[in-house]
Write a protein that holds these residues in place. Structure first.
Motif, mmCIF file in Angstrom:
data_model
loop_
_atom_site.group_PDB
_atom_site.id
_atom_site.type_symbol
_atom_site.label_atom_id
_atom_site.label_comp_id
_atom_site.label_asym_id
_atom_site.label_seq_id
_atom_site.Cartn_x
_atom_site.Cartn_y
_atom_site.Cartn_z
ATOM 1 N N PRO A 211 -4.489 -41.935 2.211
ATOM 2 C CA PRO A 211 -3.193 -42.641 2.189
ATOM 3 C C PRO A 211 -3.053 -43.558 0.979
ATOM 4 O O PRO A 211 -4.032 -44.154 0.515
ATOM 5 C CB PRO A 211 -3.213 -43.444 3.497
ATOM 6 N N ASP A 212 -1.819 -43.692 0.499
ATOM 7 C CA ASP A 212 -1.565 -44.497 -0.700
ATOM 8 C C ASP A 212 -2.016 -45.943 -0.539
ATOM 9 O O ASP A 212 -2.521 -46.545 -1.489
ATOM 10 C CB ASP A 212 -0.069 -44.469 -1.043
ATOM 11 N N HIS A 213 -1.811 -46.514 0.643
ATOM 12 C CA HIS A 213 -2.129 -47.940 0.797
ATOM 13 C C HIS A 213 -3.626 -48.207 0.669
ATOM 14 O O HIS A 213 -4.034 -49.342 0.414
ATOM 15 C CB HIS A 213 -1.607 -48.482 2.136
ATOM 16 N N ILE A 214 -4.424 -47.138 0.801
ATOM 17 C CA ILE A 214 -5.867 -47.267 0.592
ATOM 18 C C ILE A 214 -6.240 -46.831 -0.826
ATOM 19 O O ILE A 214 -6.936 -47.547 -1.552
ATOM 20 C CB ILE A 214 -6.646 -46.433 1.626
ATOM 21 N N LYS A 217 -4.788 -49.349 -3.380
ATOM 22 C CA LYS A 217 -4.963 -50.766 -3.097
ATOM 23 C C LYS A 217 -5.628 -51.471 -4.277
ATOM 24 O O LYS A 217 -6.686 -51.049 -4.748
ATOM 25 C CB LYS A 217 -5.816 -50.936 -1.838
ATOM 26 N N GLU A 225 -10.952 -49.299 5.880
ATOM 27 C CA GLU A 225 -10.370 -48.576 4.753
ATOM 28 C C GLU A 225 -11.439 -47.796 3.986
ATOM 29 O O GLU A 225 -11.210 -46.664 3.550
ATOM 30 C CB GLU A 225 -9.666 -49.566 3.823
#
Length: 349
Positions: A211-214, A217, A225
């Motif tokens: 996922p992008d948020h990981i 980051k 994460e």
């Protein structure tokens, strides 16, 4: 078809040539000196050899052995001709790879018949060789097209991954070149060096499943994460797994194993030492070395000397010591790779 007659008796040479002169497709060559005949064979194609056994300078057996040692003469049909009708001589001639045997005085009809039969066999042999070579060329062409197709697929996958992963194309080129350098200094074949060079850029393809948020980051990942991030080798191996493609098989193995550590503390499988695939051990060194010597938004590039010292310090812990030694054996080539694959702004990043 080139028919070579080797006999120290010039009368015999003239007689045999006369008896064979009108055989279709046959061009007759005569040699009374065995050494000159061998020289001729080095410079011309021989399709049939008629060889006298009893010659003063070099007997037929010795000539036949040296003839067979010449390049391209191992399957040329040979008829041994001699006045010695002993069975032992015939057996010896056949054991030395003579294909047929004639006893003097030679019967004209028998000579012509056996020569014609041998030339027919030789033509069939050459046709088969031609067919085999054509097939080999066709197979090679198909393999080349498949390789180009596989490489095109690999390039598209690498490009797709770059849209999600901040790693640059220059990083991948440097890392692939470091991997090839290590492979070369480990003594791997040129084919294996090219294999790892082609497959190495796909090592992190599994990050497209993170996922992008990981993945994007900016700060340090927390434990949850990090656990998700550490699934990317397994994802990459699954994406690339294709038993019919050597490139994809290599890339899949690299994707799965390049985060393993030599002491067994890596992931995802916790493999240690030589249980880690060799290509994975090579790419682990190449990937980390380039990461250390490249600038990132969160860090400045290390100097080559500092990176070398850190890699050496982790030899036998994180990295295979042989792979570390193989990379560091050529510091000038390391600098050449860096100079050749800089970013557009002129810096390694």
């Amino acid at each position: 078809m080139n028919v070579l007659i080797v006999d120290d008796d010039r009368i015999n040479l003239a007689l045999f040539s006369h008896l064979l002169e009108d055989i279709p497709d046959a061009t007759i060559f005569e040699a009374s000196d065995p050494n000159e005949a061998l020289t001729w064979c080095q410079e011309h194609d021989t399709d049939l050899l008629l060889l006298d056994y009893m010659m003063p300078k070099m007997d037929g057996f010795t000539f036949l052995q040296q003839f067979r040692d010449l390049s391209g003469q191992d399957h040329v049909p040979v008829i041994m001709i001699t006045a010695d009708a002993k069975t032992a001589v015939k057996h010896a001639a056949l054991e030395l790879s003579a294909n047929d045997f004639l006893t003097k005085p030679v019967n004209k009809a028998e000579l012509r018949s056996r020569v014609s039969n041998m030339l027919t066999m030789r033509k069939a042999q050459l046709r088969q060789v031609g067919l085999t070579r054509n097939l080999e060329r066709e197979v090679k062409a198909v393999e080349e097209r498949l390789r180009e197709s596989e490489q095109g697929t690999a390039n598209r996958l690498t490009a797709a991954a770059q849209y999600r992963d901040p790693e640059t194309g220059a990083h991948l080129l440097r890392m692939a070149n470091y991997a090839r350098l290590i492979a070369a200094n480990l003594g791997l074949s040129e084919e294996e060096q090219n294999d790892i060079y082609d497959a190495a850029p796909l090592h992190d393809i599994g990050k497209i499943g993170i996922p992008d948020h990981i993945l994007l980051k900016p700060g340090r990942l927390d434990c949850a994460e990090m656990a998700i991030m550490r699934t990317h080798p397994t994802i990459g191996a699954h994406i690339l797994k294709d038993e019919s493609s050597k490139l994809m098989c290599n890339a899949s193995a690299i994707a799965l194993s390049h985060h393993e550590k030599f002491d067994g503390s890596g992931y995802p499988q916790g493999l240690a030492g030589e249980d880690i695939p060799l290509y994975g051990r090579i790419v682990a060194v190449a990937d980390v070395f380039d990461a250390l010597t490249s600038s990132r938004p969160y860090k400045a590039a290390w100097s080559i000397d500092r990176a070398i010292a850190w890699v050496r310090q982790n030899s036998g812990i994180h990295f295979d010591p042989l792979c570390v030694s193989a990379l560091l054996a050529d510091p000038d080539k390391i600098q050449d790779i860096i100079d050749a694959h800089q970013e557009e702004d002129g810096h390694v990043s």
